[in-house]
Write an enzyme that holds these catalytic residues in place. Structure first.
Site, PDB file in Angstrom:
ATOM      1  N   HIS A  21       1.025  -1.322  -0.061  1.00 24.07           N
ATOM      2  CA  HIS A  21       0.018  -0.112  -0.125  1.00 24.07           C
ATOM      3  C   HIS A  21       0.762   1.369   0.039  1.00 24.07           C
ATOM      4  CE1 HIS A  21      -2.970  -2.579   2.370  1.00 24.07           C
ATOM      5  NE2 HIS A  21      -3.670  -2.635   1.050  1.00 24.07           N
ATOM      6  N   LYS A  45     -16.547  -7.328  10.830  1.00 27.34           N
ATOM      7  CA  LYS A  45     -17.138  -7.044  12.011  1.00 27.34           C
ATOM      8  C   LYS A  45     -15.901  -7.005  13.059  1.00 27.34           C
ATOM      9  CE  LYS A  45     -21.746  -8.995  11.745  1.00 27.34           C
ATOM     10  NZ  LYS A  45     -21.510 -10.085  10.592  1.00 27.34           N
ATOM     11  N   ARG A  94      -1.999  -6.313  -8.288  1.00 30.90           N
ATOM     12  CA  ARG A  94      -0.691  -7.042  -8.135  1.00 30.90           C
ATOM     13  C   ARG A  94      -0.566  -7.950  -8.863  1.00 30.90           C
ATOM     14  NH1 ARG A  94      -2.496  -8.189  -2.260  1.00 30.90           N
ATOM     15  NH2 ARG A  94      -4.311  -8.531  -3.527  1.00 30.90           N
ATOM     16  N   SER A 132      -2.837  -7.773   2.931  1.00 35.69           N
ATOM     17  CA  SER A 132      -3.097  -7.604   4.510  1.00 35.69           C
ATOM     18  C   SER A 132      -3.643  -8.996   5.175  1.00 35.69           C
ATOM     19  CB  SER A 132      -3.989  -6.529   4.659  1.00 35.69           C
ATOM     20  OG  SER A 132      -3.780  -5.506   4.282  1.00 35.69           O
TER      21      SER A 132
END
Ligand code: PNS
Length: 161
Positions: A21, A45, A94, A132
């Site tokens: 990022h 959540k 990517r 991530s």
């Protein structure tokens, strides 16, 4: 001849921000007058980092880059782009595997807001395998994430462990 400043949005979950990022944001900051890193609130959540933590991290990482702004958004991206007067959405690509999801989003956003252009940028090749999700997974299983995320993220991950 003067022109309107070109504002780009770089939206995402950034849970957590990775060096991939960071690479895209730096490339975007060279291309556009301003790049707004737009952190999506409340998608998962149970995110690893709260939206406030993700904002703090990104602000620390880009503290010395005056044309990089960090913000949060909820709801439709195109509405947020309209409010922020952004004309471009930046997304990183990517590998081919990213393409289908990214094309769907880009075309849906174009359908919703025809003047908003999506620009895809390729990160440095060292980051093509980085996500991530994998950072969270390998960290949870005890591996080091040094070099994969900025030191500000690594520090906060270690506190969570
Ligand atoms: O980092 P991510 O999770 O791949 O980012 C996805 C994101 C935040 C760009 C996307 O989910 C999004 O724009 N969400 C906002 C809601 C919206 O506008 N949905 C329609 C977009 S096609």
């Amino acid at each position: 001849m003067s022109r309107e400043p070109r504002i780009a949005l770089y939206p995402g979950s950034f849970d957590p921000l990775t060096n991939g990022h960071v690479d895209i944001i730096q490339r975007g900051a060279r291309l556009f007058d301003r790049i707004i890193v737009a952190i999506l609130m409340n998608r998962e959540k149970t995110p690893l980092f709260t939206a406030v933590e993700r904002v703090d991290i990104a602000r620390e990482v880009f503290a010395n880059e005056p044309n990089v702004e960090i913000d949060t958004f909820g709801g439709l991206l195109v509405e947020y782009a309209r409010r922020r007067e952004a004309s471009v959405i930046v997304r990183g690509l990517r590998a081919v595997s990213d393409f289908e999801y990214e094309m769907q989003m880009a075309l849906m956003n174009r359908h919703l807001s025809p003047d908003l252009e999506t620009v895809f940028m390729m990160p440095g090749e060292a980051y093509t395998y980085l996500s991530s999700r994998l950072v969270k997974e390998v960290f949870a299983l005890g591996a080091s994430v040094a070099g994969l995320v900025p030191p500000a993220v690594e520090r906060r991950l270690l506190v969570k462990r």
